[in-house]
Scaffold this active site. Sequence first.
Site, PDB file in Angstrom:
ATOM      1  N   ARG A  56      16.555  40.336  31.609  1.00 14.44           N
ATOM      2  CA  ARG A  56      15.193  41.259  32.278  1.00 14.44           C
ATOM      3  C   ARG A  56      15.471  43.190  32.792  1.00 14.44           C
ATOM      4  O   ARG A  56      15.927  44.152  32.198  1.00 14.44           O
ATOM      5  CB  ARG A  56      14.060  41.053  33.191  1.00 14.44           C
ATOM      6  CG  ARG A  56      12.679  41.850  33.231  1.00 14.44           C
ATOM      7  CD  ARG A  56      12.539  42.821  33.969  1.00 14.44           C
ATOM      8  NE  ARG A  56      13.090  42.623  35.843  1.00 14.44           N
ATOM      9  CZ  ARG A  56      13.713  43.439  36.692  1.00 14.44           C
ATOM     10  NH1 ARG A  56      12.954  44.949  36.128  1.00 14.44           N
ATOM     11  NH2 ARG A  56      13.932  43.189  37.536  1.00 14.44           N
ATOM     12  N   ASP A  57      15.989  43.359  33.883  1.00 13.90           N
ATOM     13  CA  ASP A  57      16.538  44.126  34.814  1.00 13.90           C
ATOM     14  C   ASP A  57      18.238  44.952  33.863  1.00 13.90           C
ATOM     15  O   ASP A  57      17.443  46.288  33.565  1.00 13.90           O
ATOM     16  CB  ASP A  57      17.267  43.815  36.258  1.00 13.90           C
ATOM     17  CG  ASP A  57      17.506  44.945  36.971  1.00 13.90           C
ATOM     18  OD1 ASP A  57      16.939  45.978  36.789  1.00 13.90           O
ATOM     19  OD2 ASP A  57      17.743  45.234  38.866  1.00 13.90           O
ATOM     20  N   HIS A 110      20.449  43.143  45.977  1.00 19.17           N
ATOM     21  CA  HIS A 110      20.503  43.136  44.644  1.00 19.17           C
ATOM     22  C   HIS A 110      21.095  44.665  44.930  1.00 19.17           C
ATOM     23  O   HIS A 110      20.105  45.530  45.061  1.00 19.17           O
ATOM     24  CB  HIS A 110      18.802  43.064  43.763  1.00 19.17           C
ATOM     25  CG  HIS A 110      18.583  44.103  42.770  1.00 19.17           C
ATOM     26  ND1 HIS A 110      18.031  42.382  41.739  1.00 19.17           N
ATOM     27  CD2 HIS A 110      18.925  44.817  42.490  1.00 19.17           C
ATOM     28  CE1 HIS A 110      18.107  43.673  40.665  1.00 19.17           C
ATOM     29  NE2 HIS A 110      18.773  44.876  40.888  1.00 19.17           N
ATOM     30  N   HIS A 126      23.320  47.866  43.317  1.00 18.45           N
ATOM     31  CA  HIS A 126      24.103  48.307  42.248  1.00 18.45           C
ATOM     32  C   HIS A 126      24.813  49.204  42.429  1.00 18.45           C
ATOM     33  O   HIS A 126      25.599  49.509  43.198  1.00 18.45           O
ATOM     34  CB  HIS A 126      22.276  49.722  42.109  1.00 18.45           C
ATOM     35  CG  HIS A 126      21.854  49.428  41.266  1.00 18.45           C
ATOM     36  ND1 HIS A 126      20.485  49.509  40.430  1.00 18.45           N
ATOM     37  CD2 HIS A 126      20.692  47.820  41.007  1.00 18.45           C
ATOM     38  CE1 HIS A 126      19.673  49.106  39.912  1.00 18.45           C
ATOM     39  NE2 HIS A 126      19.623  47.362  40.631  1.00 18.45           N
ATOM     40  N   CYS A 138      19.436  52.946  36.785  1.00 17.70           N
ATOM     41  CA  CYS A 138      17.513  52.930  37.257  1.00 17.70           C
ATOM     42  C   CYS A 138      17.563  54.245  36.471  1.00 17.70           C
ATOM     43  O   CYS A 138      18.639  55.304  37.277  1.00 17.70           O
ATOM     44  CB  CYS A 138      17.929  52.748  38.724  1.00 17.70           C
ATOM     45  SG  CYS A 138      16.611  53.646  38.851  1.00 17.70           S
ATOM     46  N   ASN A 197      23.532  47.407  38.066  1.00 20.71           N
ATOM     47  CA  ASN A 197      23.510  46.477  38.788  1.00 20.71           C
ATOM     48  C   ASN A 197      24.992  45.864  38.789  1.00 20.71           C
ATOM     49  O   ASN A 197      26.038  46.251  37.379  1.00 20.71           O
ATOM     50  CB  ASN A 197      22.897  44.996  37.556  1.00 20.71           C
ATOM     51  CG  ASN A 197      21.078  45.250  37.634  1.00 20.71           C
ATOM     52  OD1 ASN A 197      20.703  45.572  38.794  1.00 20.71           O
ATOM     53  ND2 ASN A 197      21.100  45.388  36.398  1.00 20.71           N
TER      54      ASN A 197
HETATM   55 MG    MG Z   1      18.520  46.128  39.462  1.00 24.65          MG
END
Ligand code: MG
Length: 287
Positions: free
Chosen positions: A12-13, A204, A206, A237, A247
Amino acid sequence: MSTIRIVEVGPRDGLQNERRVLGHQTRAELVRRLAAAGLREIEVGSMVRPDLVPQLADTDRVLADVADLSLDRSIVLVPNRRGLERALEAGAPAVAVFAAASDTFNRRNIGRSTEDALAEFAAVAAAALAAGVPVRGYASTIFGCPFEGAVTSAQVVPLVEAMLEMGCYEVSLGDTIGVGTPEQTHLLVEDVARAVGLERIAVHMHDTQGRGLINTLTALDLGVPAADTSVGGLGGCPFAGEGATGNLATESLVAALAQRGQAVDVDLAALTDTADWILRELAHDPT
Ligand code: MG
């Protein structure tokens, strides 16, 4: 020492900002490969509008394709009540909601103030829980916002509290633009722990400025039980700049934990093969 839980967010991300749009079969194959490598909690997609995020269209078909896998959690991101309805129709085993600690980020990213976003997500969470579906929370922009600049614990802690109060089983603290340092991580985790404890917190981080791994390890060493990562380090992002690294790569965290004797039950070779495969599918240079 209890085992660290890794929440794999690549399907997803990781994929949502990719230029190349993968079909649902390839995304299901990614989930299948990640599960085969030993990952037990996987964010498999999102119920956002396909005209806005074509990368995650047909998440219902991904869910159907991977329904036979015995994962601990398959998580689907939902942006609103309509998204939750679609997730429930598709049989999503778990859902996730998201809000930023920065009000400006919420207004720009989801078109709502933080207060309005939390009201919407409280309704989403209540409906999900009533249907027996657990809810995960993402609190993003924990260290910095591309519009407001620095973000403080005083903005993050109330957001985490609100998400736990609405019934989230866990809130993942996201450094959306990857600007945090280990020192900031330490301070924020302490502030969050003081307010709500650590059992229901994840991180989470990055890798935008190369600190995804050290920030994650800092949080884990302080007792945070779970970390989000993305196979191949997929997922920048759009607000962090064109081509920004995103990520923390799952294989980086698994390798680092293994080197520290904190083995997680993930097959690093299978995971690395999966990273190489998905990067080829996306026409990236292999890492
Ligand atoms: Mg992320």
